[in-house]
Design an enzyme around this catalytic site. Structure first.
Site, PDB file in Angstrom:
ATOM      1  N   HIS A  51      23.481  22.531 -20.188  1.00  0.00           N
ATOM      2  CA  HIS A  51      23.766  22.592 -18.747  1.00  0.00           C
ATOM      3  C   HIS A  51      23.591  24.051 -18.341  1.00  0.00           C
ATOM      4  O   HIS A  51      23.945  24.954 -19.114  1.00  0.00           O
ATOM      5  CB  HIS A  51      25.211  22.113 -18.514  1.00  0.00           C
ATOM      6  CG  HIS A  51      25.695  22.175 -17.091  1.00  0.00           C
ATOM      7  ND1 HIS A  51      24.936  21.802 -16.013  1.00  0.00           N
ATOM      8  CD2 HIS A  51      26.899  22.567 -16.586  1.00  0.00           C
ATOM      9  CE1 HIS A  51      25.650  21.950 -14.897  1.00  0.00           C
ATOM     10  NE2 HIS A  51      26.836  22.420 -15.221  1.00  0.00           N
TER      11      HIS A  51
ATOM     12  N   GLN B 122      31.989  29.356 -22.799  1.00  0.00           N
ATOM     13  CA  GLN B 122      30.712  29.796 -23.375  1.00  0.00           C
ATOM     14  C   GLN B 122      30.488  31.300 -23.309  1.00  0.00           C
ATOM     15  O   GLN B 122      29.942  31.896 -24.241  1.00  0.00           O
ATOM     16  CB  GLN B 122      29.560  29.060 -22.684  1.00  0.00           C
ATOM     17  CG  GLN B 122      29.515  27.578 -23.045  1.00  0.00           C
ATOM     18  CD  GLN B 122      28.348  26.844 -22.401  1.00  0.00           C
ATOM     19  OE1 GLN B 122      27.451  27.460 -21.830  1.00  0.00           O
ATOM     20  NE2 GLN B 122      28.348  25.518 -22.501  1.00  0.00           N
TER      21      GLN B 122
ATOM     22  N   GLU C 295      27.894  14.979 -10.102  1.00  0.00           N
ATOM     23  CA  GLU C 295      29.173  14.592 -10.718  1.00  0.00           C
ATOM     24  C   GLU C 295      30.339  14.702  -9.732  1.00  0.00           C
ATOM     25  O   GLU C 295      31.279  13.912  -9.796  1.00  0.00           O
ATOM     26  CB  GLU C 295      29.426  15.398 -12.009  1.00  0.00           C
ATOM     27  CG  GLU C 295      29.630  16.893 -11.813  1.00  0.00           C
ATOM     28  CD  GLU C 295      29.397  17.700 -13.091  1.00  0.00           C
ATOM     29  OE1 GLU C 295      28.712  17.218 -14.003  1.00  0.00           O
ATOM     30  OE2 GLU C 295      29.906  18.838 -13.169  1.00  0.00           O
TER      31      GLU C 295
ATOM     32  N   THR D 195      33.361  26.761 -19.496  1.00  0.00           N
ATOM     33  CA  THR D 195      34.243  27.903 -19.216  1.00  0.00           C
ATOM     34  C   THR D 195      34.489  28.764 -20.463  1.00  0.00           C
ATOM     35  O   THR D 195      35.018  29.870 -20.341  1.00  0.00           O
ATOM     36  CB  THR D 195      35.603  27.404 -18.688  1.00  0.00           C
ATOM     37  OG1 THR D 195      36.059  26.355 -19.544  1.00  0.00           O
ATOM     38  CG2 THR D 195      35.499  26.902 -17.260  1.00  0.00           C
TER      39      THR D 195
ATOM     40  N   GLU E 245      33.713  -5.176 -11.871  1.00  0.00           N
ATOM     41  CA  GLU E 245      32.446  -5.704 -11.347  1.00  0.00           C
ATOM     42  C   GLU E 245      31.501  -4.589 -10.899  1.00  0.00           C
ATOM     43  O   GLU E 245      30.289  -4.806 -10.778  1.00  0.00           O
ATOM     44  CB  GLU E 245      32.726  -6.676 -10.180  1.00  0.00           C
ATOM     45  CG  GLU E 245      31.530  -7.546  -9.853  1.00  0.00           C
ATOM     46  CD  GLU E 245      31.825  -8.650  -8.841  1.00  0.00           C
ATOM     47  OE1 GLU E 245      33.015  -8.978  -8.628  1.00  0.00           O
ATOM     48  OE2 GLU E 245      30.866  -9.175  -8.264  1.00  0.00           O
TER      49      GLU E 245
HETATM   50  N1  NDP Z   1      30.004  15.614 -21.514  1.00  0.00           N
HETATM   51  C1  NDP Z   1      28.721  15.317 -21.273  1.00  0.00           C
HETATM   52  O1  NDP Z   1      28.275  14.198 -21.483  1.00  0.00           O
HETATM   53  C2  NDP Z   1      27.774  16.356 -20.757  1.00  0.00           C
HETATM   54  C3  NDP Z   1      27.991  17.683 -20.977  1.00  0.00           C
HETATM   55  N2  NDP Z   1      27.012  18.593 -20.698  1.00  0.00           N
HETATM   56  C4  NDP Z   1      27.219  19.998 -21.029  1.00  0.00           C
HETATM   57  O2  NDP Z   1      27.371  20.100 -22.449  1.00  0.00           O
HETATM   58  C5  NDP Z   1      28.244  21.202 -22.754  1.00  0.00           C
HETATM   59  C6  NDP Z   1      29.393  20.692 -23.632  1.00  0.00           C
HETATM   60  O3  NDP Z   1      30.177  19.803 -22.860  1.00  0.00           O
HETATM   61  P1  NDP Z   1      30.969  18.591 -23.557  1.00  0.00           P
HETATM   62  O4  NDP Z   1      30.135  17.973 -24.624  1.00  0.00           O
HETATM   63  O5  NDP Z   1      31.480  17.751 -22.438  1.00  0.00           O
HETATM   64  O6  NDP Z   1      32.173  19.366 -24.236  1.00  0.00           O
HETATM   65  P2  NDP Z   1      33.485  18.731 -24.956  1.00  0.00           P
HETATM   66  O7  NDP Z   1      34.661  19.228 -24.212  1.00  0.00           O
HETATM   67  O8  NDP Z   1      33.313  17.276 -25.157  1.00  0.00           O
HETATM   68  O9  NDP Z   1      33.425  19.412 -26.406  1.00  0.00           O
HETATM   69  C7  NDP Z   1      33.533  20.793 -26.557  1.00  0.00           C
HETATM   70  C8  NDP Z   1      33.403  21.151 -28.007  1.00  0.00           C
HETATM   71  O10 NDP Z   1      33.409  22.580 -28.123  1.00  0.00           O
HETATM   72  C9  NDP Z   1      34.396  22.944 -29.062  1.00  0.00           C
HETATM   73  N3  NDP Z   1      34.899  24.283 -28.785  1.00  0.00           N
HETATM   74  C10 NDP Z   1      35.960  24.651 -28.004  1.00  0.00           C
HETATM   75  N4  NDP Z   1      36.090  25.987 -28.048  1.00  0.00           N
HETATM   76  C11 NDP Z   1      35.120  26.458 -28.881  1.00  0.00           C
HETATM   77  C12 NDP Z   1      34.766  27.739 -29.358  1.00  0.00           C
HETATM   78  N5  NDP Z   1      35.436  28.835 -28.993  1.00  0.00           N
HETATM   79  N6  NDP Z   1      33.714  27.853 -30.205  1.00  0.00           N
HETATM   80  C13 NDP Z   1      33.019  26.757 -30.584  1.00  0.00           C
HETATM   81  N7  NDP Z   1      33.327  25.509 -30.198  1.00  0.00           N
HETATM   82  C14 NDP Z   1      34.360  25.369 -29.338  1.00  0.00           C
HETATM   83  C15 NDP Z   1      35.447  21.855 -28.947  1.00  0.00           C
HETATM   84  O11 NDP Z   1      36.250  21.846 -30.130  1.00  0.00           O
HETATM   85  P3  NDP Z   1      37.803  21.338 -30.118  1.00  0.00           P
HETATM   86  O12 NDP Z   1      37.732  19.896 -30.532  1.00  0.00           O
HETATM   87  O13 NDP Z   1      38.477  22.160 -31.133  1.00  0.00           O
HETATM   88  O14 NDP Z   1      38.322  21.543 -28.723  1.00  0.00           O
HETATM   89  C16 NDP Z   1      34.543  20.630 -28.860  1.00  0.00           C
HETATM   90  O15 NDP Z   1      34.040  20.269 -30.125  1.00  0.00           O
HETATM   91  C17 NDP Z   1      28.678  21.765 -21.402  1.00  0.00           C
HETATM   92  O16 NDP Z   1      27.769  22.787 -21.072  1.00  0.00           O
HETATM   93  C18 NDP Z   1      28.505  20.593 -20.445  1.00  0.00           C
HETATM   94  O17 NDP Z   1      28.311  20.944 -19.096  1.00  0.00           O
HETATM   95  C19 NDP Z   1      25.781  18.226 -20.217  1.00  0.00           C
HETATM   96  C20 NDP Z   1      25.517  16.910 -19.970  1.00  0.00           C
HETATM   97  C21 NDP Z   1      26.537  15.892 -20.106  1.00  0.00           C
HETATM   98  C1  LIG Z   2      28.137  13.098 -14.792  1.00  0.00           C
HETATM   99  C2  LIG Z   2      28.912  14.119 -15.574  1.00  0.00           C
HETATM  100  C3  LIG Z   2      28.043  15.047 -16.407  1.00  0.00           C
HETATM  101  O1  LIG Z   2      27.235  15.856 -15.582  1.00  0.00           O
HETATM  102  C4  LIG Z   2      27.166  14.186 -17.287  1.00  0.00           C
HETATM  103  C5  LIG Z   2      27.749  13.233 -18.243  1.00  0.00           C
HETATM  104  O2  LIG Z   2      25.954  14.227 -17.120  1.00  0.00           O
HETATM  105  C6  LIG Z   2      28.979  15.966 -17.231  1.00  0.00           C
HETATM  106  O3  LIG Z   2      28.998  17.181 -16.962  1.00  0.00           O
HETATM  107  O4  LIG Z   2      29.702  15.462 -18.104  1.00  0.00           O
HETATM  108 MG    MG Z   3      25.206  15.555 -15.823  1.00  0.00          MG
HETATM  109 MG    MG Z   4      27.669  17.971 -15.659  1.00  0.00          MG
END
Ligand code: NDP
Ligand SMILES: CC[C@](O)(C(C)=O)C(=O)O
Ligand code: MG
Ligand code: MG
Length: 337
Positions: A109, A87, A196, A85, A232
Site C-alpha cells: 500500500h 512502517q 475503504e 503506522t 443477504e
Molecule cells: N489487510 C489487508 O488485506 C490489506 C492490507 N494492505 C496493506 O498491507 C500492509 C500490512 O497490513 P495488514 O496485513 O493488514 O497488517 P496486519 O495488522 O494484519 O499485520 C501486521 C503484521 O506486522 C507485524 N508487526 C507489527 N509490528 C512490527 C514490527 N515492528 N516489525 C515487523 N513486523 C511488525 C504484526 O505482528 P504482531 O502479530 O506481533 O502484531 C503482524 O504480523 C499495510 O501497508 C496495509 O495497508 C494492502 C491491501 C489489503
Molecule cells: C478494503 C480494505 C483494504 O484496503 C483492503 C483489504 O484492500 C485494507 O486496507 O485492508
Molecule cells: Mg485495499
Molecule cells: Mg487499504
C-alpha cells in the site's frame, strides 16, 4: 482501456525466484504473500520482532523467522507488510541501515511513500504490489488456483528492472492470474483509502448497522433483520461481482428492482455524495494521514473506543448465533494463516 494491464504471460517468475525476499510482518497480507511466494519457488524469510505473536504462526508453516533487521540484511528485496503506522520506524531502525545499492523495497500500500513518511535512497528500487482484496482471500484464491487482482507501481527505478520485478512478485502471489494494473503510489493510496472509508468498509458497515437499527427499533425480530441487511448482502454482492449491478438487477424481482431504482437514491442522497467528496479531499490534502498517524502515536484511544463500540453493536450478537448454525458460513479467518 486507458490502463495498462498485465497477465501471467507478461510476467517472468524466474526474476523473483532469483531474489532473496524478506517479508516484514506476518499478518493479513504478510502471511498470504510469504506462503504464496514460497509455494511459487521463491526464497522467503520473515522479519518479526522477538516476542511478536505472529512468530509461532510463521514457524508452524516452516518459514524461517528472523528479526526485521536480520531479514533486511539477508535479503535483496524487502516487502514491508507491517501496519502502515509502524512502517516509518521499522524502515529507519531495521531496514535503512541494512540496505545495499540495487536492493528493492516493496510496499503493499502506498501510504508511507505518498505521505513522505519514508524516503529511501536513490540507489534502491522502490515499488508496490497492492492486492485489491483482504490478505486471507489473497491466500485462499491462490490456493484455489485463482488470484486477487493487484496494482503495481514504481516510485523509483534504480536498476532499470523495477517494473519487471514487481510483475514477477505479483505473479508469485497469484495476482497476474486475475490481472495486474499499473498505477502510481499516489493513485493507489488515494483510491484505496477512499474505497475503504466511503464504500467498502465505512460506507457498507454504516449502511448495514443503520438498516438493522431501523428494522429492530420498529419491532422486527433481530434474526430477520440480520438476514435481511447483512447475510443477504453477500449474496447480492456476489451477483454484482459476477456480472455488475446489471446482473444483480436481472436476478432480483421487478418489485425489488423498482424499489432499488426509486428508493436507493433517497438513501444515498446528494448530501452523502458531498460528504464523500469531503472525505476524498481529506485524503488528498493529507488531513486523514496526519490524523491517523497522530491517533496511533497518542495510543489509539479513540480508535480503541470506536472498535469496542462496533464490537458491541447488537447485530454482532445475533450474527454470531446465526452463523453458528451455518457451518459453511462460520469459516475461521485464521485458517489460511
Ligand atoms: N489487510 C489487508 O488485506 C490489506 C492490507 N494492505 C496493506 O498491507 C500492509 C500490512 O497490513 P495488514 O496485513 O493488514 O497488517 P496486519 O495488522 O494484519 O499485520 C501486521 C503484521 O506486522 C507485524 N508487526 C507489527 N509490528 C512490527 C514490527 N515492528 N516489525 C515487523 N513486523 C511488525 C504484526 O505482528 P504482531 O502479530 O506481533 O502484531 C503482524 O504480523 C499495510 O501497508 C496495509 O495497508 C494492502 C491491501 C489489503
Ligand atoms: C478494503 C480494505 C483494504 O484496503 C483492503 C483489504 O484492500 C485494507 O486496507 O485492508
Ligand atoms: Mg485495499
Ligand atoms: Mg487499504
Amino acid at each position: 482501456m486507458s490502463v495498462e494491464t498485465f497477465y501471467d504471460d507478461d510476467a517472468d517468475l524466474s526474476i523473483i525466484q532469483g531474489r532473496k525476499v524478506a517479508v516484514i510482518g506476518y499478518g493479513s497480507q504478510g502471511h498470504a504473500h510469504a506462503l504464496s511466494l514460497r509455494d511459487s519457488g521463491v526464497d522467503v524469510r520473515i522479519g518479526l520482532p522477538e516476542g511478536s505473536k505472529s512468530r509461532p504462526k510463521a514457524e508452524e508453516e516452516g518459514l524461517r523467522v528472523l528479526t526485521p533487521a536480520q531479514a533486511a540484511a539477508e535479503a535483496d528485496l524487502i516487502m514491508i507488510l507491517a501496519p502502515d503506522t509502524k512502517q516509518a520506524k521499522i524502515y529507519a531502525e531495521d531496514i535503512a541501515p541494512n540496505l545495499n545499492d540495487g536492493d528493492a523495497i516493496f510496499f503493499g500500500h502506498g501510504f508511507n511513500i505518498r505521505y513522505d513518511l519514508i524516503t529511501p535512497p536513490s540507489t534502491v528500487d522502490v515499488a508496490m504490489v497492492a492486492p485489491k482484496g483482504p490478505g486471507h482471500l489473497v491466500r485462499r484464491q491462490f490456493v484455489d488456483g485463482k488470484g486477487v487482482p493487484c496494482l503495481i507501481a514504481v516510485h523509483q527505478d534504480a536498476t532499470g528492472g523495477a517494473q519487471a520485478l514487481a510483475l514477477a512478485y505479483a505473479k508469485g502471489i497469484g495476482g497476474s492470474r486475475a490481472g495486474v494494473i499499473k498505477t502510481t503510489f499516489k493513485e493507489e493510496t488515494e483510491t484505496d483509502l477512499f474505497g475503504e472509508q466511503a464504500v467498502l468498509c465505512g460506507g457498507a458497515s454504516a449502511l448495514v448497522q443503520t438498516g438493522f437499527e431501523v428494522l429492530t427499533e420498529a419491532g422486527y425480530a433481530p434474526e430477520i433483520a440480520y438476514f435481511e441487511v447483512l447475510h443477504e448482502l453477500k449474496l447480492i454482492v456476489d451477483l454484482m461481482y459476477e456480472g455488475g449491478i446489471a446482473k444483480m438487477r436481472y436476478s432480483i424481482s421487478d418489485t425489488a428492482e423498482y424499489g432499488d431504482l426509486t428508493r436507493g437514491p433517497r438513501v444515498i442522497t446528494a448530501s452523502v455524495k458531498e460528504e464523500m467528496r469531503k472525505i476524498l479531499g481529506e485524503i488528498q490534502d493529507g488531513t486523514f494521514a496526519r490524523e491517523w498517524v497522530g491517533e496511533d502515536q497518542a495510543g489509539r484511544t479513540t480508535f480503541t473506543k470506536l472498535q469496542n463500540e462496533g464490537a458491541q453493536h447488537p447485530i454482532e450478537e445475533v450474527g454470531k448465533k446465526l452463523r453458528g448454525l451455518m457451518s459453511w458460513v462460520d469459516r475461521p479467518i485464521t485458517e489460511t494463516a
